[in-house]
Design a protein around this motif. Structure first.
Motif, mmCIF file in Angstrom:
data_model
loop_
_atom_site.group_PDB
_atom_site.id
_atom_site.type_symbol
_atom_site.label_atom_id
_atom_site.label_comp_id
_atom_site.label_asym_id
_atom_site.label_seq_id
_atom_site.Cartn_x
_atom_site.Cartn_y
_atom_site.Cartn_z
ATOM 1 N N SER A 305 0.827 -1.203 0.000
ATOM 2 C CA SER A 305 0.000 0.000 0.000
ATOM 3 C C SER A 305 0.858 1.248 0.000
ATOM 4 O O SER A 305 2.039 1.224 0.276
ATOM 5 N N ARG A 306 0.252 2.340 -0.271
ATOM 6 C CA ARG A 306 0.965 3.616 -0.261
ATOM 7 C C ARG A 306 1.454 3.936 1.140
ATOM 8 O O ARG A 306 2.528 4.481 1.327
ATOM 9 N N GLU A 307 0.639 3.583 2.166
ATOM 10 C CA GLU A 307 1.047 3.863 3.525
ATOM 11 C C GLU A 307 2.243 2.996 3.914
ATOM 12 O O GLU A 307 3.080 3.397 4.698
ATOM 13 N N GLY A 308 2.274 1.761 3.397
ATOM 14 C CA GLY A 308 3.367 0.864 3.753
ATOM 15 C C GLY A 308 4.693 1.322 3.212
ATOM 16 O O GLY A 308 5.722 1.156 3.844
ATOM 17 N N GLY A 309 4.694 1.904 2.009
ATOM 18 C CA GLY A 309 5.920 2.400 1.405
ATOM 19 C C GLY A 309 6.945 1.316 1.241
ATOM 20 O O GLY A 309 6.655 0.139 1.274
ATOM 21 N N GLY A 310 8.196 1.728 1.083
ATOM 22 C CA GLY A 310 9.271 0.758 0.990
ATOM 23 C C GLY A 310 9.308 0.086 -0.359
ATOM 24 O O GLY A 310 8.280 -0.180 -0.974
ATOM 25 N N ALA A 311 10.528 -0.196 -0.821
ATOM 26 C CA ALA A 311 10.691 -0.850 -2.117
ATOM 27 C C ALA A 311 11.053 -2.307 -1.973
ATOM 28 O O ALA A 311 11.219 -2.995 -2.961
ATOM 29 N N GLY A 312 11.167 -2.794 -0.746
ATOM 30 C CA GLY A 312 11.531 -4.182 -0.552
ATOM 31 C C GLY A 312 13.006 -4.449 -0.722
ATOM 32 O O GLY A 312 13.398 -5.585 -1.003
ATOM 33 N N LEU A 313 13.849 -3.414 -0.572
ATOM 34 C CA LEU A 313 15.290 -3.577 -0.741
ATOM 35 C C LEU A 313 16.063 -3.461 0.565
ATOM 36 O O LEU A 313 17.191 -3.936 0.658
ATOM 37 N N GLY A 314 15.477 -2.819 1.571
ATOM 38 C CA GLY A 314 16.206 -2.544 2.808
ATOM 39 C C GLY A 314 16.715 -3.793 3.495
ATOM 40 O O GLY A 314 17.879 -3.873 3.897
ATOM 41 N N LEU A 315 15.852 -4.804 3.636
ATOM 42 C CA LEU A 315 16.264 -6.028 4.312
ATOM 43 C C LEU A 315 17.267 -6.815 3.484
ATOM 44 O O LEU A 315 18.153 -7.482 4.037
ATOM 45 N N SER A 316 17.142 -6.753 2.152
ATOM 46 C CA SER A 316 18.123 -7.433 1.288
ATOM 47 C C SER A 316 19.506 -6.817 1.458
ATOM 48 O O SER A 316 20.516 -7.532 1.546
ATOM 49 N N ILE A 317 19.559 -5.497 1.508
ATOM 50 C CA ILE A 317 20.843 -4.810 1.708
ATOM 51 C C ILE A 317 21.418 -5.154 3.072
ATOM 52 O O ILE A 317 22.618 -5.419 3.208
ATOM 53 N N ALA A 318 20.568 -5.170 4.103
ATOM 54 C CA ALA A 318 21.045 -5.518 5.445
ATOM 55 C C ALA A 318 21.611 -6.931 5.469
ATOM 56 O O ALA A 318 22.664 -7.184 6.066
#
Length: 369
Positions: A305-318
Protein backbone atom coordinates in the motif's frame (compact mmCIF):
# COMPACT_ATOMS: atom_id res chain seq x y z
CA UNK A 1 35.54 -49.48 -35.98
CA UNK A 2 33.83 -51.21 -33.08
CA UNK A 3 35.81 -52.36 -30.05
CA UNK A 4 34.98 -56.03 -30.74
CA UNK A 5 36.14 -55.84 -34.36
CA UNK A 6 39.30 -54.04 -33.30
CA UNK A 7 40.24 -56.75 -30.76
CA UNK A 8 39.41 -59.58 -33.18
CA UNK A 9 41.56 -57.96 -35.85
CA UNK A 10 44.43 -57.64 -33.38
CA UNK A 11 44.04 -61.33 -32.44
CA UNK A 12 44.02 -62.40 -36.12
CA UNK A 13 47.14 -60.40 -36.88
CA UNK A 14 48.99 -61.95 -33.95
CA UNK A 15 48.02 -65.49 -35.05
CA UNK A 16 49.05 -64.77 -38.65
CA UNK A 17 52.41 -63.46 -37.44
CA UNK A 18 53.01 -66.67 -35.43
CA UNK A 19 52.14 -68.87 -38.43
CA UNK A 20 54.54 -66.87 -40.63
CA UNK A 21 57.29 -67.44 -38.09
CA UNK A 22 56.53 -71.17 -38.09
CA UNK A 23 56.80 -71.23 -41.91
CA UNK A 24 60.15 -69.49 -41.73
CA UNK A 25 61.42 -71.97 -39.14
CA UNK A 26 60.17 -74.90 -41.21
CA UNK A 27 61.83 -73.59 -44.42
CA UNK A 28 65.21 -73.25 -42.79
CA UNK A 29 64.93 -76.74 -41.27
CA UNK A 30 64.57 -75.49 -37.71
CA UNK A 31 61.35 -77.52 -37.46
CA UNK A 32 60.44 -80.82 -39.07
CA UNK A 33 57.14 -81.40 -40.85
CA UNK A 34 55.41 -83.04 -37.88
CA UNK A 35 56.47 -80.28 -35.48
CA UNK A 36 55.34 -77.62 -37.93
CA UNK A 37 51.89 -79.22 -38.27
CA UNK A 38 51.38 -79.59 -34.54
CA UNK A 39 52.56 -76.07 -33.75
CA UNK A 40 50.39 -74.64 -36.50
CA UNK A 41 47.33 -76.49 -35.20
CA UNK A 42 48.12 -75.34 -31.67
CA UNK A 43 48.43 -71.75 -32.83
CA UNK A 44 45.15 -71.87 -34.75
CA UNK A 45 43.40 -73.53 -31.81
CA UNK A 46 44.74 -70.92 -29.41
CA UNK A 47 43.58 -68.22 -31.81
CA UNK A 48 40.06 -69.69 -31.91
CA UNK A 49 39.91 -69.93 -28.13
CA UNK A 50 41.27 -66.39 -27.87
CA UNK A 51 38.64 -65.16 -30.32
CA UNK A 52 35.88 -66.79 -28.27
CA UNK A 53 37.25 -65.28 -25.07
CA UNK A 54 37.45 -61.87 -26.76
CA UNK A 55 33.85 -62.25 -27.87
CA UNK A 56 32.64 -63.18 -24.36
CA UNK A 57 34.75 -60.66 -22.42
CA UNK A 58 34.18 -57.74 -24.76
CA UNK A 59 30.39 -57.94 -24.50
CA UNK A 60 30.20 -56.40 -20.97
CA UNK A 61 32.66 -53.73 -22.07
CA UNK A 62 30.50 -52.91 -25.07
CA UNK A 63 27.41 -52.87 -22.87
CA UNK A 64 29.00 -50.46 -20.40
CA UNK A 65 30.31 -48.19 -23.14
CA UNK A 66 26.95 -48.26 -24.93
CA UNK A 67 25.12 -47.44 -21.67
CA UNK A 68 27.36 -44.43 -21.01
CA UNK A 69 26.99 -43.34 -24.62
CA UNK A 70 23.21 -43.52 -24.40
CA UNK A 71 23.30 -41.50 -21.19
CA UNK A 72 25.44 -38.84 -22.85
CA UNK A 73 23.01 -38.78 -25.76
CA UNK A 74 20.07 -38.21 -23.42
CA UNK A 75 21.90 -35.33 -21.76
CA UNK A 76 22.72 -33.87 -25.18
CA UNK A 77 19.01 -34.10 -26.01
CA UNK A 78 18.16 -32.07 -22.90
CA UNK A 79 17.35 -34.82 -20.41
CA UNK A 80 19.50 -33.76 -17.46
CA UNK A 81 17.91 -36.46 -15.30
CA UNK A 82 19.80 -39.19 -17.23
CA UNK A 83 21.70 -41.63 -15.02
CA UNK A 84 23.92 -44.68 -15.72
CA UNK A 85 23.76 -47.95 -13.79
CA UNK A 86 26.80 -48.88 -11.69
CA UNK A 87 27.43 -52.25 -13.34
CA UNK A 88 30.37 -53.92 -15.07
CA UNK A 89 34.06 -53.72 -14.30
CA UNK A 90 35.41 -51.56 -11.48
CA UNK A 91 36.75 -48.94 -13.88
CA UNK A 92 33.38 -48.65 -15.61
CA UNK A 93 31.61 -48.44 -12.27
CA UNK A 94 33.81 -45.49 -11.35
CA UNK A 95 33.21 -43.98 -14.78
CA UNK A 96 29.43 -44.39 -14.33
CA UNK A 97 29.64 -42.80 -10.89
CA UNK A 98 31.54 -39.79 -12.24
CA UNK A 99 29.07 -39.57 -15.12
CA UNK A 100 26.14 -39.47 -12.70
CA UNK A 101 27.87 -36.84 -10.59
CA UNK A 102 28.40 -34.76 -13.73
CA UNK A 103 24.75 -35.20 -14.67
CA UNK A 104 23.61 -34.16 -11.19
CA UNK A 105 25.88 -31.13 -11.28
CA UNK A 106 24.58 -30.12 -14.70
CA UNK A 107 20.99 -30.54 -13.54
CA UNK A 108 21.63 -28.41 -10.45
CA UNK A 109 23.42 -25.75 -12.50
CA UNK A 110 20.55 -25.66 -14.97
CA UNK A 111 18.05 -25.28 -12.13
CA UNK A 112 20.09 -22.39 -10.72
CA UNK A 113 20.23 -20.75 -14.14
CA UNK A 114 16.46 -21.05 -14.50
CA UNK A 115 15.94 -19.71 -10.98
CA UNK A 116 18.30 -16.81 -11.74
CA UNK A 117 16.43 -16.03 -14.95
CA UNK A 118 13.12 -16.13 -13.11
CA UNK A 119 14.50 -13.91 -10.34
CA UNK A 120 15.88 -11.50 -12.93
CA UNK A 121 12.51 -11.26 -14.67
CA UNK A 122 10.82 -10.69 -11.31
CA UNK A 123 13.44 -8.09 -10.41
CA UNK A 124 12.91 -6.18 -13.65
CA UNK A 125 9.12 -6.35 -13.23
CA UNK A 126 9.32 -5.07 -9.65
CA UNK A 127 11.75 -2.34 -10.62
CA UNK A 128 9.42 -1.23 -13.40
CA UNK A 129 6.50 -1.21 -10.96
CA UNK A 130 8.32 0.71 -8.24
CA UNK A 131 9.75 3.24 -10.66
CA UNK A 132 6.55 3.69 -12.65
CA UNK A 133 4.35 4.44 -9.63
CA UNK A 134 6.13 7.61 -8.39
CA UNK A 135 6.85 8.71 -11.96
CA UNK A 136 3.15 8.49 -12.83
CA UNK A 137 2.31 10.45 -9.69
CA UNK A 138 4.84 13.18 -10.51
CA UNK A 139 3.60 13.36 -14.10
CA UNK A 140 -0.05 13.76 -13.08
CA UNK A 141 0.71 16.50 -10.53
CA UNK A 142 2.99 18.35 -12.94
CA UNK A 143 0.37 18.22 -15.70
CA UNK A 144 -2.20 19.59 -13.27
CA UNK A 145 0.10 22.48 -12.43
CA UNK A 146 0.90 23.12 -16.09
CA UNK A 147 -2.79 23.21 -17.01
CA UNK A 148 -3.43 25.84 -14.34
CA UNK A 149 -6.24 23.91 -12.70
CA UNK A 150 -4.83 24.69 -9.25
CA UNK A 151 -5.83 28.14 -8.11
CA UNK A 152 -5.50 28.26 -4.29
CA UNK A 153 -2.09 28.55 -2.67
CA UNK A 154 -2.58 25.71 -0.18
CA UNK A 155 -3.37 23.11 -2.87
CA UNK A 156 -0.51 24.41 -4.99
CA UNK A 157 1.96 23.92 -2.15
CA UNK A 158 0.53 20.49 -1.38
CA UNK A 159 1.07 19.44 -4.99
CA UNK A 160 4.65 20.67 -4.87
CA UNK A 161 5.25 18.80 -1.62
CA UNK A 162 3.89 15.62 -3.18
CA UNK A 163 6.12 16.05 -6.22
CA UNK A 164 9.12 16.57 -3.97
CA UNK A 165 8.32 13.53 -1.81
CA UNK A 166 7.92 11.34 -4.91
CA UNK A 167 11.24 12.52 -6.36
CA UNK A 168 12.91 11.79 -3.00
CA UNK A 169 11.34 8.35 -3.11
CA UNK A 170 12.72 7.80 -6.61
CA UNK A 171 16.17 8.91 -5.50
CA UNK A 172 16.12 6.54 -2.53
CA UNK A 173 15.05 3.65 -4.74
CA UNK A 174 17.80 4.33 -7.27
CA UNK A 175 20.34 4.62 -4.44
CA UNK A 176 19.19 1.30 -2.98
CA UNK A 177 19.43 -0.38 -6.37
CA UNK A 178 22.94 0.96 -6.89
CA UNK A 179 24.08 -0.15 -3.44
CA UNK A 180 22.48 -3.56 -3.89
CA UNK A 181 24.29 -4.07 -7.20
CA UNK A 182 27.67 -3.04 -5.80
CA UNK A 183 27.51 -5.07 -2.58
CA UNK A 184 27.87 -8.38 -4.36
CA UNK A 185 30.96 -7.23 -6.25
CA UNK A 186 32.57 -5.38 -3.36
CA UNK A 187 35.62 -6.99 -1.79
CA UNK A 188 36.39 -6.17 1.79
CA UNK A 189 40.06 -5.96 2.76
CA UNK A 190 40.45 -6.78 6.48
CA UNK A 191 43.44 -4.51 6.94
CA UNK A 192 41.42 -1.53 5.71
CA UNK A 193 38.56 -2.04 8.17
CA UNK A 194 37.86 0.74 10.62
CA UNK A 195 36.17 -0.85 13.66
CA UNK A 196 32.70 0.47 14.35
CA UNK A 197 32.01 1.89 17.81
CA UNK A 198 28.38 1.07 18.53
CA UNK A 199 27.75 4.15 20.69
CA UNK A 200 29.11 6.49 18.00
CA UNK A 201 27.02 4.85 15.30
CA UNK A 202 23.79 5.08 17.30
CA UNK A 203 24.39 8.68 18.42
CA UNK A 204 24.77 9.66 14.76
CA UNK A 205 21.87 7.52 13.54
CA UNK A 206 19.06 8.04 16.07
CA UNK A 207 18.49 11.80 15.51
CA UNK A 208 17.51 11.02 11.90
CA UNK A 209 14.41 9.25 13.24
CA UNK A 210 13.22 12.10 15.46
CA UNK A 211 10.54 13.29 13.04
CA UNK A 212 9.00 9.89 12.08
CA UNK A 213 9.10 8.74 15.71
CA UNK A 214 7.41 11.93 16.95
CA UNK A 215 4.80 11.77 14.21
CA UNK A 216 3.64 8.36 15.48
CA UNK A 217 4.32 9.07 19.18
CA UNK A 218 6.64 6.07 19.36
CA UNK A 219 8.94 5.16 22.24
CA UNK A 220 12.52 4.16 21.47
CA UNK A 221 14.62 2.29 24.01
CA UNK A 222 18.24 1.20 23.68
CA UNK A 223 20.04 -1.36 25.83
CA UNK A 224 23.80 -1.89 25.49
CA UNK A 225 26.47 -3.63 27.58
CA UNK A 226 28.26 -1.49 30.16
CA UNK A 227 31.55 -1.65 28.27
CA UNK A 228 32.22 -0.01 24.88
CA UNK A 229 31.61 -2.22 21.86
CA UNK A 230 34.04 -2.15 18.92
CA UNK A 231 32.97 -4.33 16.00
CA UNK A 232 34.77 -5.77 12.99
CA UNK A 233 32.61 -3.80 10.58
CA UNK A 234 32.82 -0.47 8.80
CA UNK A 235 30.82 2.13 10.80
CA UNK A 236 28.81 3.15 7.73
CA UNK A 237 27.81 -0.46 7.12
CA UNK A 238 26.66 -0.98 10.72
CA UNK A 239 24.77 2.29 10.48
CA UNK A 240 23.09 1.19 7.24
CA UNK A 241 21.99 -2.14 8.73
CA UNK A 242 20.52 -0.52 11.83
CA UNK A 243 18.94 2.23 9.72
CA UNK A 244 17.18 -0.27 7.47
CA UNK A 245 15.89 -2.29 10.43
CA UNK A 246 14.77 0.87 12.25
CA UNK A 247 12.98 2.18 9.16
CA UNK A 248 11.17 -1.14 8.94
CA UNK A 249 10.25 -1.01 12.64
CA UNK A 250 9.01 2.60 12.46
CA UNK A 251 7.01 1.90 9.30
CA UNK A 252 5.02 -0.96 10.82
CA UNK A 253 4.79 0.19 14.45
CA UNK A 254 1.33 1.27 15.61
CA UNK A 255 0.63 4.72 16.99
CA UNK A 256 2.28 5.03 20.40
CA UNK A 257 4.15 1.74 20.02
CA UNK A 258 7.53 0.75 21.43
CA UNK A 259 10.74 0.07 19.49
CA UNK A 260 13.49 -1.69 21.40
CA UNK A 261 17.15 -1.92 20.30
CA UNK A 262 19.49 -4.23 22.18
CA UNK A 263 23.09 -5.40 21.79
CA UNK A 264 24.29 -8.34 23.85
CA UNK A 265 27.29 -10.64 24.00
CA UNK A 266 26.69 -14.22 22.89
CA UNK A 267 28.79 -16.19 25.35
CA UNK A 268 27.93 -19.50 23.73
CA UNK A 269 29.48 -18.34 20.43
CA UNK A 270 33.29 -18.46 20.06
CA UNK A 271 35.16 -15.38 18.91
CA UNK A 272 33.24 -12.73 20.93
CA UNK A 273 30.10 -12.35 18.86
CA UNK A 274 27.69 -9.44 19.46
CA UNK A 275 24.00 -9.98 18.74
CA UNK A 276 21.78 -7.00 17.85
CA UNK A 277 17.99 -7.10 18.01
CA UNK A 278 15.46 -4.53 16.80
CA UNK A 279 11.93 -5.23 18.08
CA UNK A 280 8.65 -3.52 17.30
CA UNK A 281 4.97 -3.89 18.22
CA UNK A 282 3.62 -4.03 14.70
CA UNK A 283 1.48 -6.70 13.08
CA UNK A 284 4.44 -9.07 12.79
CA UNK A 285 5.59 -11.16 9.83
CA UNK A 286 3.60 -14.33 9.04
CA UNK A 287 5.51 -17.58 9.47
CA UNK A 288 5.24 -18.45 5.78
CA UNK A 289 6.89 -15.16 4.79
CA UNK A 290 9.89 -15.29 7.14
CA UNK A 291 11.93 -17.39 4.73
CA UNK A 292 11.51 -14.84 1.93
CA UNK A 293 11.45 -11.55 3.83
CA UNK A 294 15.13 -10.89 3.00
CA UNK A 295 14.75 -11.47 -0.75
CA UNK A 296 15.12 -8.55 -3.12
CA UNK A 297 11.86 -6.70 -3.71
CA UNK A 298 9.88 -9.19 -1.63
CA UNK A 299 7.12 -7.49 0.31
CA UNK A 300 4.05 -8.71 2.11
CA UNK A 301 0.68 -7.50 0.89
CA UNK A 302 0.30 -4.98 3.68
CA UNK A 303 3.46 -3.15 2.56
CA UNK A 304 2.24 -2.84 -1.02
CA UNK A 305 0.00 0.00 0.00
CA UNK A 306 0.97 3.62 -0.26
CA UNK A 307 1.05 3.86 3.53
CA UNK A 308 3.37 0.86 3.75
CA UNK A 309 5.92 2.40 1.40
CA UNK A 310 9.27 0.76 0.99
CA UNK A 311 10.69 -0.85 -2.12
CA UNK A 312 11.53 -4.18 -0.55
CA UNK A 313 15.29 -3.58 -0.74
CA UNK A 314 16.21 -2.54 2.81
CA UNK A 315 16.26 -6.03 4.31
CA UNK A 316 18.12 -7.43 1.29
CA UNK A 317 20.84 -4.81 1.71
CA UNK A 318 21.05 -5.52 5.45
CA UNK A 319 21.41 -9.25 4.78
CA UNK A 320 24.18 -8.74 2.21
CA UNK A 321 26.08 -6.42 4.55
CA UNK A 322 25.82 -8.79 7.52
CA UNK A 323 26.93 -11.81 5.49
CA UNK A 324 29.79 -9.78 4.02
CA UNK A 325 31.26 -9.72 7.52
CA UNK A 326 30.58 -13.42 8.23
CA UNK A 327 27.55 -12.66 10.37
CA UNK A 328 24.00 -13.98 10.41
CA UNK A 329 20.62 -12.27 10.24
CA UNK A 330 17.07 -13.44 10.83
CA UNK A 331 13.64 -12.73 12.25
CA UNK A 332 11.70 -14.16 15.15
CA UNK A 333 8.54 -13.28 17.12
CA UNK A 334 8.96 -10.15 19.20
CA UNK A 335 9.64 -10.35 22.91
CA UNK A 336 7.15 -7.50 23.32
CA UNK A 337 3.40 -7.91 23.35
CA UNK A 338 3.30 -8.40 19.57
CA UNK A 339 5.28 -7.56 16.46
CA UNK A 340 8.61 -8.89 15.19
CA UNK A 341 12.24 -8.94 16.23
CA UNK A 342 14.96 -8.70 13.63
CA UNK A 343 18.40 -9.87 14.78
CA UNK A 344 21.90 -10.00 13.36
CA UNK A 345 25.34 -10.93 14.65
CA UNK A 346 28.70 -9.19 14.24
CA UNK A 347 32.16 -10.23 15.42
CA UNK A 348 33.76 -7.95 17.98
CA UNK A 349 37.10 -6.30 17.28
CA UNK A 350 39.70 -7.58 19.76
CA UNK A 351 42.40 -4.90 19.47
CA UNK A 352 42.40 -1.55 21.28
CA UNK A 353 39.55 0.54 22.51
CA UNK A 354 40.05 3.29 19.92
CA UNK A 355 39.17 6.93 19.96
CA UNK A 356 36.02 8.89 19.41
CA UNK A 357 33.89 6.99 21.93
CA UNK A 358 30.97 8.74 23.57
CA UNK A 359 29.53 8.38 27.02
CA UNK A 360 26.46 6.37 27.93
CA UNK A 361 24.77 9.55 29.05
CA UNK A 362 25.00 11.01 25.54
CA UNK A 363 23.52 7.86 24.05
CA UNK A 364 20.69 7.77 26.57
CA UNK A 365 19.85 11.35 25.69
CA UNK A 366 19.50 10.40 22.02
CA UNK A 367 17.59 7.22 22.88
CA UNK A 368 14.92 9.18 24.72
CA UNK A 369 13.41 10.39 21.45
Amino acid sequence: MKLRSYLLLANTISIAFIIILLLVFYRYMLLNREQFIWLTLATVGAGVVSALLHFLLVRPLETSVRRIGEGAGRIAAGDLQARVEHTGLTEFKKLAEQFNLMSTSLDESFRQVKAAESAQRELVANMAHDLRTPLASVQSYVEALEDGVIQDEETFRRYLATIRSETVRLGELIHDLFELSTLGAAKREPEELKPAVVEDVLVELLPRFTKPIDSKSLQLRVKLPDRPLRLRMQPRHLQRILQNLLENAVRYSPQGGLIFIEAEEMKEEPGRVIRFTVSDEGEGVPMEERERIFERFYRSDRSRSREGGGAGLGLSIAKLLVEQYDGQIGIMPSGLLQGSTFWFTVHEAVEGAGEGQVTKATLKEEASL
